[in-house]
Design a protein around this motif. Structure first.
Motif, PDB file in Angstrom:
ATOM      1  N   ASP A  14      -4.526  -0.974  -8.349  1.00 12.11           N
ATOM      2  CA  ASP A  14      -3.612  -0.785  -7.227  1.00 12.11           C
ATOM      3  C   ASP A  14      -3.428  -2.116  -6.499  1.00 12.11           C
ATOM      4  O   ASP A  14      -3.946  -3.148  -6.928  1.00 12.11           O
TER       5      ASP A  14
ATOM      6  N   GLU B 268       3.108   1.033  -5.439  1.00 13.78           N
ATOM      7  CA  GLU B 268       2.472  -0.258  -5.196  1.00 13.78           C
ATOM      8  C   GLU B 268       2.960  -1.304  -6.190  1.00 13.78           C
ATOM      9  O   GLU B 268       3.049  -2.483  -5.877  1.00 13.78           O
TER      10      GLU B 268
ATOM     11  N   THR C 239      -4.056   8.705  -4.298  1.00 14.59           N
ATOM     12  CA  THR C 239      -4.759   8.396  -5.542  1.00 14.59           C
ATOM     13  C   THR C 239      -5.957   9.299  -5.764  1.00 14.59           C
ATOM     14  O   THR C 239      -6.417   9.463  -6.884  1.00 14.59           O
TER      15      THR C 239
ATOM     16  N   ASP D 102       0.835  -1.201   0.000  1.00 11.03           N
ATOM     17  CA  ASP D 102       0.000   0.000   0.000  1.00 11.03           C
ATOM     18  C   ASP D 102       0.876   1.260   0.000  1.00 11.03           C
ATOM     19  O   ASP D 102       1.752   1.419   0.842  1.00 11.03           O
ATOM     20  N   HIS D 103       0.626   2.153  -0.950  1.00  9.33           N
ATOM     21  CA  HIS D 103       1.491   3.328  -1.064  1.00  9.33           C
ATOM     22  C   HIS D 103       1.427   4.216   0.169  1.00  9.33           C
ATOM     23  O   HIS D 103       2.366   4.945   0.472  1.00  9.33           O
TER      24      HIS D 103
ATOM     25  N   ILE E 225       0.600   4.532  -7.625  1.00 10.03           N
ATOM     26  CA  ILE E 225       0.531   3.234  -8.298  1.00 10.03           C
ATOM     27  C   ILE E 225       1.938   2.689  -8.529  1.00 10.03           C
ATOM     28  O   ILE E 225       2.187   1.487  -8.377  1.00 10.03           O
TER      29      ILE E 225
END
Length: 647
Positions: free
Chosen positions: A482, A537, A380, A245-246, A534
């Motif tokens: 994602d 991730e 995002t 997870d970013h 993205i």
RNA sequence: GCCGAUGUAGCUCAGGGGUAGAGCGUUUCCUUGGUAAGGAAGAGGUCAGGGGUUCAAAUCCCCUCAUUGGCUCCA
């Protein structure tokens, strides 16, 4: 008439059965093991219950857990099972819809005032498994509309009644298993015993029929499997995904942060994140320079009239950040939600000839959009973001070749960054609703054809969506997923007939007459924020060498070698290799560990030997010690690695 | 915006009506160590904010804010 039918299997083999044989019978005649695994059947292309009799010669494909349709049949049946369990545990609930989805299924429930304990989902899972063990058969029944209505009137479920209202008499079927009956088109698995493992993944609100003006139901998302082991694997996969997870990695690697005081949805880029961003921008700027773009710069606000002209004020004015008023003069400015109106004005700054076209204006333009608070999500979905925007002003004849160049650029960018798993979406007009769109029919036809041709010629993996075009023109979007499987739009490319009209853009043609140019909006990244999210991730924080915020970590063995380390740092910096010297009073093992955890691509370990010989001992992230090199040798090695990645 | 969940040190988290804990990080000292964690000591929190209940609230209740899972929206 013969009472025999011929069944043709996918491998082309033909077999003869009694009329009315089921797919399960066919499977059983092949092998008992196969029969045990059949979840549904595709009969002449239609997915049906494996237990439904086949009355005529047919092509038959047996569907198992290995087929997408097999999985979705299983999940659809699981949704019924969950509804049965819920009715048992919470008598009096009303049911909305319960379809299978990409990874599992859900059911929308109106708990009708009954208190629902979302902390005890296990009770529902256990009830489901208990009912599954009963191996209750799914049975299909065709039912008249009147009887269907009577059934749900009796039950008092207005949702199902509304669904039935939209169905034709004669096409209505009920499915039953155990003590549960549901309005359903099917198909279903033979019995509940196939469901061996279930997990309710989350509970969420969902508007009835997706309409925000209607009642909000409780949606239970879940997934099921034919084996306990597969559930376990799936849950592990979800855990793994969460590690990518970013938002998590962004924090760990100190890339960005948010502050309540600055405001929600307004990211703050930390030094390391800013470096990453800058490298991406420079990468694209370089590619755009080659592709004939000119950089322009426009301010963060624009006069309200600018957006009245563009039409955005009428469409989004109420749902935007409200105008900024000047203190003494009565002026109004808007935070810019897009760059295109500014670029139109740049185009208009002087007369244009057909010889000037195409004009390509690029800008990393930061825009601000008022997104609903519930929509904000990490990087995002934010309220302030930077588009790698550009607008191409060209003649209608140039649309296709310009579009093709844009696609080339997007593909170049994606491949340089290792984005392989993306889909393209061609968004065209809704053929049933032609009045929604502005511009001439013939121009639309040409533009739509151009986009489709380009998508085909570039061999994109694309889907065509009718009705998804913007009101001003068709578009081609690049979609990626994602870490948690959510779909996001990154790159986009749109043809626009509206703004040239609204801004009265012109060029003088070879006929010495005035013509209207066509505009193409395009952004390969989409927004820097979303793209980086993205990217994070995708690579789980192991950035490509050329993007890594710290490309090297210089690790002196002890304090005695700090001078050599600092000298090395400066030399590397001069060679455009960025990093830091770890001058902490720690042992080398600790320094290596920390650099590894921070995913630093190269560690240069320097001690007595290196200082004497002018070398570095190189350790590659994830690989370990790769030996000793002269300083220059390392720099060459490094730059070769970078070159491999971006050309 | 709507429904649900969450909010304790810089980070990850435990605790829970009697006034706060761990690990990591950070600081100082010892140590000068060769490829994934050397040792010791210290600093650091109005338990998101506000209100209420109570002799007593970080803990229970209400409101606000932020985050979050979805829904709706997305120029």
């Amino acid at each position: 008439m013969s009472d025999q039918i011929t069944i043709t299997l996918p491998d082309g083999s033909k077999r003869s059965y009694n009329k009315g044989a089921t797919a399960l019978d066919v499977a059983m005649s092949i092998s008992e093991g196969l029969a045990r695994n059949v979840l549904a059947a595709k009969v002449n292309g239609e997915v049906r219950d494996s237990f439904r009799p086949i009355e005529e010669d047919s092509n038959l494909q047996l569907l198992t857990w290995n087929d997408d349709e097999g999985k979705s049949t299983m999940w659809h049946s699981s949704a019924h099972l969950m509804a049965e369990a819920l009715e048992a545990l919470y008598p009096g609930i009303k049911l909305g819809i319960g379809p299978p989805i990409e990874n599992g299924f859900y059911y929308d429930i109106d708990f009708n005032g009954i208190e629902f304990d979302s902390d005890n989902l296990e009770a529902i899972e256990n009830k489901m498994l208990e009912l599954a063990r009963e191996k209750n058969e799914f049975t299909r029944k065709e039912i008249s509309k009147a009887d269907a209505i009577a059934y749900y009137k009796e039950k008092g479920d207005e949702y199902k009644l509304e669904l039935i209202d939209g169905l034709d008499d004669g096409s209505i079927t009920f499915y039953n298993q155990g003590n549960f009956t549901d309005l359903c088109r099917g198909p279903h698995i033979p019995h509940t015993g196939y469901i061996k493992a279930v997990k309710i993944l989350n509970v969420a609100g969902a508007y009835w029929r997706g309409d925000e003006n209607r009642k909000q139901l409780t949606r239970l998302y879940a997934i099921s499997f034919p084996k306990q082991k597969e559930l376990k694997e799936h849950l592990e996969l979800l855990e793994q995904a969460k590690l990518r997870d970013h938002r998590k990695i962004g924090k760990e690697l100190e890339l960005f942060t948010f502050s309540e005081k600055v405001g929600k949805g307004l990211p703050l880029w930390l030094p390391k994140g800013a470096v990453l961003r800058e490298r991406l921008e420079n990468f694209l700027k370089k590619a755009q320079l080659k592709a004939g773009y000119d950089q322009v710069v426009s301010p963060h606000i624009g006069g309200k009239e600018l957006y009245v002209t563009s039409g955005h004020y009428a469409k989004y004015g109420e749902d935007s950040f409200q105008p900024i008023h000047t203190p003494s003069e009565d002026e109004e400015f808007l935070l810019k939600p897009m760059n295109c109106p500014h670029h139109c004005e740049i185009y208009k700054s002087k007369p244009r000839s057909y010889k000037d076209l195409p004009v390509r204006y690029a800008e990393f333009g930061t825009v601000y959009r008022y997104e609903q608070s519930g929509e904000l999500h990490g990087l995002t979905r934010v309220r302030g973001f930077t588009q790698d925007d550009a607008h191409i002003f060209c003649s209608q004849d140039q649309v296709k070749s310009e579009f093709a160049k844009v696609v080339d650029l997007v593909l170049y960018v994606f491949s340089a960054l290792g984005f392989e798993d993306f889909t393209a979406q061609v968004s065209l007009r809704d053929p049933n609703n032609p009045d929604k769109y502005i511009g001439k029919d013939e121009d639309w036809e040409k533009a739509e054809a151009a986009i489709k041709e380009v998508a085909e010629e570039k061999e994109l993996n694309f889907v065509i969506e009718y009705g998804e075009a913007a009101f001003y023109g068709p578009k081609l979007d690049f979609m990626v997923k994602d870490a948690l499987g959510r779909k996001w739009q990154l790159g986009t490319s749109q043809v626009d007939y509206s703004l040239p009209e609204r801004f009265e853009l012109e060029y003088i043609g070879s006929d010495n007459k005035k013509h209207r140019p066509v505009m193409i909006h395009r952004a390969p990244f989409g927004s820097m924020e979303r793209f980086i999210a993205i990217l994070i991730e995708n690579c789980a924080g192991d950035f490509p060498l050329w993007l890594a915020p710290d490309q090297i970590a210089i690790l002196p063995i002890s304090e005695k070698y700090h001078d050599y380390a600092k000298e090395l740092f400066v030399e590397m910096q001069e060679k455009d290799i960025r990093g830091f010297v770890d001058e902490r009073d720690e042992k080398i093992g600790k320094k290596i560990r920390d650099a590894e955890v921070k995913k630093t691509p190269f560690m240069l370990i320097v001690g007595e030997k290196e200082a004497e010989e002018g070398t570095v001992s190189v350790r590659q992230h994830g690989q370990g010690d790769i030996g000793s090199m002269k300083k220059d040798e390392f720099a060459r090695f490094f730059h070769n690695k970078v070159a491999e990645l971006i050309n």
